[in-house]
Enzyme design. Structure first.
Site, PDB file in Angstrom:
ATOM      1  N   LYS A   1       0.681  -1.128  -0.078  1.00  0.00           N
ATOM      2  CA  LYS A   1       0.128   0.075   0.044  1.00  0.00           C
ATOM      3  C   LYS A   1       0.914   1.111  -0.155  1.00  0.00           C
ATOM      4  CE  LYS A   1       0.769   1.131   4.501  1.00  0.00           C
ATOM      5  NZ  LYS A   1       0.768   2.350   5.257  1.00  0.00           N
TER       6      LYS A   1
ATOM      7  N   VAL B   1      11.847   7.303   7.054  1.00  0.00           N
ATOM      8  CA  VAL B   1      11.726   6.859   5.391  1.00  0.00           C
ATOM      9  C   VAL B   1      10.512   6.674   5.228  1.00  0.00           C
ATOM     10  CG1 VAL B   1      13.765   5.480   4.724  1.00  0.00           C
ATOM     11  CG2 VAL B   1      12.433   4.662   6.739  1.00  0.00           C
TER      12      VAL B   1
END
Lengths: 342, 342
Positions: free
Chosen positions: A197, A285
């Protein structure tokens, strides 16, 4: 620290001091568990321990006094019932390689990591299996923005384990009136939904950055969940899992939340910022940036059509212009919806 | 008015001057069709015709000079290839009862209406069939916020007809580089998705109004699409259609758009406003308020569990406190996700 513990998981060590690991430590401590938090950074661990806060990764929330913080995992393992792995995919191998030799036999690990390992294309629990040997493993994954969990807002999630006893124990021990835990036997499907996703969420962010509107974005997210299901099924997940909380549910939160790192990364790309500048300015990140590479590999290896993920890969890693991706996605010939469907 | 017409639908009469009817008239006129717009209100029709704008229902957009506006349908029917029905559910029967006697035999009608008729629980095309007799009927439905379409932002939609020739003609004639039209043979499923999602969107608005966060909202929308599929399948739709553009796609747009009337209705309810006050202040109906009644009837008649739609029904029609609905939805016992899944 006033709720009564249920289930038999009492002592939990959370490995990783990122936003989600810290929020999970807070959630479990508030539910009355004995929680420790491992950080790789001894100096920063002292900051957490003394200030009872995580200003770098989860600013604004108090870490309960009962949560012990340390950079030495071995000191935390005594009496531990469960390890929670909250390590970003890119550090997963190095962190658990370091821990592997010290882990008690049979101690279960529950993974919160959402990604695929670069180079090997492995799921996080596959990496954990390789590094830590035979022991019960599981994942907990769903629409779970860390800050909302830390605030005590209601949420639901899914637990999936290779050991159904562990799944039941996690469900019993992690559930509260604010945090609803479903079980699903499809470990691969639950784990893959959370990984894949993030790439679609970057595409949803591109839609936002290009100001294409809610109609285009919903069309993209709807096609995105089918793309996730197409790849995820090929990789061993069950189709229906990808339309559950850990697939579609997590996808929607990530695509629509203003605070999602992956969506925000895509939005900034869509507004014209360079990949390197966006990366340099983010403290944590955006997993989808990394995950787009294994997804591209897997697409080629399995001969699948994953048009949205592929456009994201081309934009991030080959400098394709964001506006061109929209043309690619919108200008395909008219056809029957069934081709795109389940 | 510079695009070249393709397909053989040249003359279109749009019946209804609401936001979506007006946007569709603009879209088709810009694609080079000869478009007329019927309004029930002769005086307001004169405003539209002279000002080339629809200040009441679609403020800020110009109606092309080629669009003829009239309150006398018979004067618009000459040479007409297609009627587009853009009438709210509650006025559907009265409007088409008035037109039925004047309609040429075999002239197809494409419905844009998203709702179920109160009292009969019929879908809009079922009402049209009853009133207008044998003729090709179809629906066009998808994530299509009218203002975005009128602005020329990209969007995708689904056409489903009881006559596959009509579906192909609509696809060929309505498609453009901004408006991607898919075909789906499942007329009932496409039409039901558009109707049922408005009730779930009110629940999503309640989440917003109660400030429950993105995690809770995604969990609700994910369970909502399964609830739509459960009822929709029982009413003759195909399960996979409800996860397509006209089901899940439209649901997401409606649940996440700031401008959605149904979501906004729920948000204001969640903030504590009274149903009557919200209704009084809205220029166009929030279809979900009406649709919640037939959905409640159908749930009882078919013995289905539709927990989200039922909570919306109880809040709107029986004064249940919005915050109580959340308790009802969050505090059910822990269980296997598969029970909630496809």
């Amino acid at each position: 620290v006033n709720a009564k513990p249920t289930g038999d998981i009492q002592r939990v060590v959370v490995v990783g001091d990122g936003g989600w690991g810290t929020a999970m430590a807070i959630l479990l401590a508030m539910a009355g568990r004995q929680v420790s938090l491992w950080t790789h950074d001894e100096a920063y661990g002292a900051v957490l321990s003394e200030s009872r806060a995580n200003p770098r990764f989860l600013p604004g929330f108090e870490i309960p006094a009962t949560v012990r913080v340390s950079a030495d995992l071995s000191t935390l393992l005594s009496g531990c019932d469960l390890l929670v792995s909250a390590v970003p995919t890119e550090f997963l191998r190095i962190v658990w390689s370091g821990h592997a030799a010290h882990l008690p036999a049979g101690l279960p690990i529950l993974s919160l990591t959402k990604g695929l390992e670069a180079g090997t294309d492995l799921r996080p629990t596959q990496v954990l299996r390789e590094l830590t040997g035979a022991r019960p493993l599981g994942v907990l994954s769903g629409p779970n923005i860390a800050r909302e969990i830390a605030r005590g807002l209601p949420a639901a999630t899914v637990v999936a384990c290779d050991d159904s006893g562990l799944a039941q124990r996690v469900q019993a021990s992690f559930s509260s009136d604010k945090f609803r835990v479903y079980r699903n036997p499809d470990l691969a499907g639950v784990e893959l939904g959370g990984a894949l996703k993030n790439v679609i969420a970057i595409a949803a962010g591109l839609c936002d950055g290009l100001e294409l509107g809610e109609n285009a974005k919903a069309a993209l997210v709807d096609r995105g969940v089918k793309e996730i299901a197409r790849l995820g099924e090929r990789l061993g997940g069950q189709r229906r899992t990808f339309f559950g909380l850990s697939g579609l549910g997590d996808l929607m939160t990530t695509c629509y939340s203003r605070v999602s790192r992956n969506r925000t990364f895509g939005e900034r790309l869509g507004r014209g910022e360079a990949v390197s500048d966006i990366k340099a300015s983010m403290k944590q990140v955006a997993e989808g940036v990394k995950t787009s590479v294994p997804v591209h590999d897997l697409m080629q290896r399995h001969g699948l059509a994953l048009p949205i993920s592929e456009e994201v890969y081309q934009v991030i890693h080959h400098g394709k212009a964001p506006r061109e991706t929209v043309r690619s996605l919108m200008l395909r010939g008219p056809k029957d919806e069934a081709e795109d469907l389940l």
